[in-house]
Design an enzyme around this catalytic site. Structure first.
Site, mmCIF file in Angstrom:
data_model
loop_
_atom_site.group_PDB
_atom_site.id
_atom_site.type_symbol
_atom_site.label_atom_id
_atom_site.label_comp_id
_atom_site.label_asym_id
_atom_site.label_seq_id
_atom_site.Cartn_x
_atom_site.Cartn_y
_atom_site.Cartn_z
ATOM 1 C CG ASP A 92 -1.949 1.004 1.326
ATOM 2 O OD1 ASP A 92 -2.029 1.828 0.395
ATOM 3 O OD2 ASP A 92 -2.695 1.004 2.321
ATOM 4 C CE LYS A 94 -3.040 5.092 1.422
ATOM 5 N NZ LYS A 94 -2.568 3.964 2.259
ATOM 6 C CG ASP A 97 7.298 12.849 -6.875
ATOM 7 O OD1 ASP A 97 7.198 13.735 -7.758
ATOM 8 O OD2 ASP A 97 8.069 12.952 -5.902
HETATM 9 P P1 5BU Z 1 -7.475 -0.237 10.011
HETATM 10 O O1 5BU Z 1 -6.646 -0.695 11.141
HETATM 11 O O2 5BU Z 1 -8.518 -1.291 9.548
HETATM 12 O O3 5BU Z 1 -8.102 1.118 10.221
HETATM 13 O O4 5BU Z 1 -6.419 -0.096 8.814
HETATM 14 C C1 5BU Z 1 -6.765 0.373 7.534
HETATM 15 C C2 5BU Z 1 -5.630 0.202 6.576
HETATM 16 O O5 5BU Z 1 -6.013 0.653 5.284
HETATM 17 C C3 5BU Z 1 -4.356 0.963 6.899
HETATM 18 O O6 5BU Z 1 -3.265 0.177 6.454
HETATM 19 C C4 5BU Z 1 -4.438 2.225 6.070
HETATM 20 O O7 5BU Z 1 -3.177 2.701 5.683
HETATM 21 C C5 5BU Z 1 -5.205 1.749 4.872
HETATM 22 N N1 5BU Z 1 -6.067 2.762 4.239
HETATM 23 C C6 5BU Z 1 -7.154 3.325 4.862
HETATM 24 O O8 5BU Z 1 -7.437 3.039 6.018
HETATM 25 N N2 5BU Z 1 -7.961 4.194 4.184
HETATM 26 C C7 5BU Z 1 -7.721 4.558 2.906
HETATM 27 O O9 5BU Z 1 -8.500 5.312 2.306
HETATM 28 C C8 5BU Z 1 -6.588 3.976 2.288
HETATM 29 C C9 5BU Z 1 -5.802 3.083 2.954
HETATM 30 BR BR1 5BU Z 1 -6.235 4.398 0.549
#
Ligand code: 5BU
Length: 270
Positions: A92, A94, A97
Site C-alpha cells: 500500500d 500510495k 510523484d
Molecule cells: P485499520 O486498522 O482497519 O483502520 O487499517 C486500515 C488500513 O487501510 C491501513 O493500512 C491504512 O493505511 C489503509 N487505508 C485506509 O485506512 N484508508 C484509505 O482510504 C486507504 C488506505 Br487508501
C-alpha cells in the site's frame, strides 16, 4: 448484467491483466473477499500474520516501510507464504510523484517493491504520468495498479470530479490499472465511443464490525455496507483483526460476513 452482479470468476476473463484475473479466481476458489491490512512493525509479527491468516485471505496488504527490522529475508519468507497459502501481496505504497520519480521508487531503493508486490497503488493527483512511470516497471512483471479514487478518512479531498477523473485515467490504462481503492463502485458517464463500462476491482479499507472510527479520522463501515450496498469487491481490515485477542477467530468472522454479503449480491440463497 452489471459487473458486480457476476461472480468473481466470471469477471476474470474480461481482465487482460494477469494479476487481476488471478485475484478474481482465487477469491472464488478460497471463498474469501477478505484482505488483511498487516500494519505491524516487526518482521516476526508480519510473517506470523501472513502464516496464520493466509488461509482466510485473498490479499495480504503491507506497509513495508513501517517494519523496523526489514531485510531481504523478510521478502523471501513472505513470498513463500504467499505461495503456500495462495494469496496476493499488495504493498500500500500510495505513490504520489511524477512518473520519472515513482519509477525509481517502485523498482529501486531499499524495498524494490515491484520485485515482490503483485499489486501496488498510486494517487491520481499528479496526472497520468504517474501511471505511465509505474507501468514501465510493473507491466513487464505482470503487476497490477490500483488508483486511489477515494479514501476512508474524514475530510478526504478525493471526491466528486477528482474520483471521476481517476476512473477515466484507469479506462485509458486498463492493461495495468486493475481497479481502485475506493468506498463505493463509481458510476461515471461513458467516454465518447465507449459502449459499456469497463470492469474494475474495488478494494475498500475502513472496515470494522466493532468501531465507528478512530481518533485520527479513520471512518469504518461494515462488510455488508461495503460489499452489498456500495458494490465493492474486497474488504480490507486491519486493527479489527490483528488488534483482536484472537486474530484467526476475527478473520473467520470478517471472511464469513464479507462472503455472505457477496452471495447476497449475486442472489444466491444461503
Ligand atoms: P485499520 O486498522 O482497519 O483502520 O487499517 C486500515 C488500513 O487501510 C491501513 O493500512 C491504512 O493505511 C489503509 N487505508 C485506509 O485506512 N484508508 C484509505 O482510504 C486507504 C488506505 Br487508501
Amino acid at each position: 448484467m452489471p459487473h458486480h452482479k457476476s461472480s468473481y470468476t466470471a469477471r476474470a476473463a474480461s481482465f487482460k491483466n494477469p494479476t487481476a484475473s488471478r485475484l478474481l479466481k482465487l477469491m472464488d476458489e478460497k471463498q474469501t473477499n477478505l484482505s488483511i491490512a498487516a500494519d505491524v512493525t516487526t518482521k516476526a509479527e508480519l510473517l506470523k500474520l501472513a502464516d496464520v491468516l493466509g488461509p482466510y485471505i485473498c490479499v495480504f496488504k503491507t506497509h513495508i516501510d513501517i517494519v523496523t527490522d526489514f531485510d531481504q529475508d523478510l521478502i523471501k519468507q513472505l513470498e513463500a507464504l504467499a505461495q503456500k497459502h495462495n494469496f496476493l501481496i499488495f504493498e500500500d505504497r500510495k505513490f504520489a510523484d511524477i512518473g520519472n520519480t515513482v519509477k525509481h521508487q517502485y523498482s529501486q531503493g531499499v524495498y524494490h517493491i515491484a520485485s515482490w508486490s503483485d499489486i501496488t497503488n498510486a494517487h491520481p493527483l499528479p496526472g497520468e504520468g504517474i501511471i505511465k512511470g509505474l507501468k514501465e516497471v510493473g507491466l513487464p512483471l505482470s503487476r497490477g495498479l490500483l488508483l486511489l479514487a477515494e479514501m476512508s478518512s474524514a475530510g478526504s479531498l478525493a471526491k466528486g470530479a477528482y474520483s471521476e477523473e481517476a476512473v477515466r485515467m484507469a479506462r485509458r490504462n486498463r492493461d495495468f490499472v486493475i481497479g481502485f481503492i475506493g468506498q463505493r463502485r463509481l458510476s461515471v458517464p461513458l467516454d465518447a465511443g465507449q459502449e459499456q463500462e469497463d470492469d474494475f476491482l474495488y478494494l475498500t479499507p475502513g472496515v470494522s464490525m466493532a468501531q465507528p472510527g478512530d481518533s485520527l479520522g479513520q471512518q469504518y463501515r461494515s462488510p455488508e455496507q461495503v460489499i452489498l450496498e456500495s458494490e465493492c469487491d474486497v474488504i480490507i481490515v486491519g486493527r479489527g483483526i490483528y488488534g483482536a485477542a484472537d486474530p484467526v477467530a476475527k478473520a473467520t468472522e470478517y471472511r464469513e460476513a464479507g462472503w455472505a454479503a457477496y452471495q447476497k449480491r449475486l442472489g444466491v440463497s444461503q
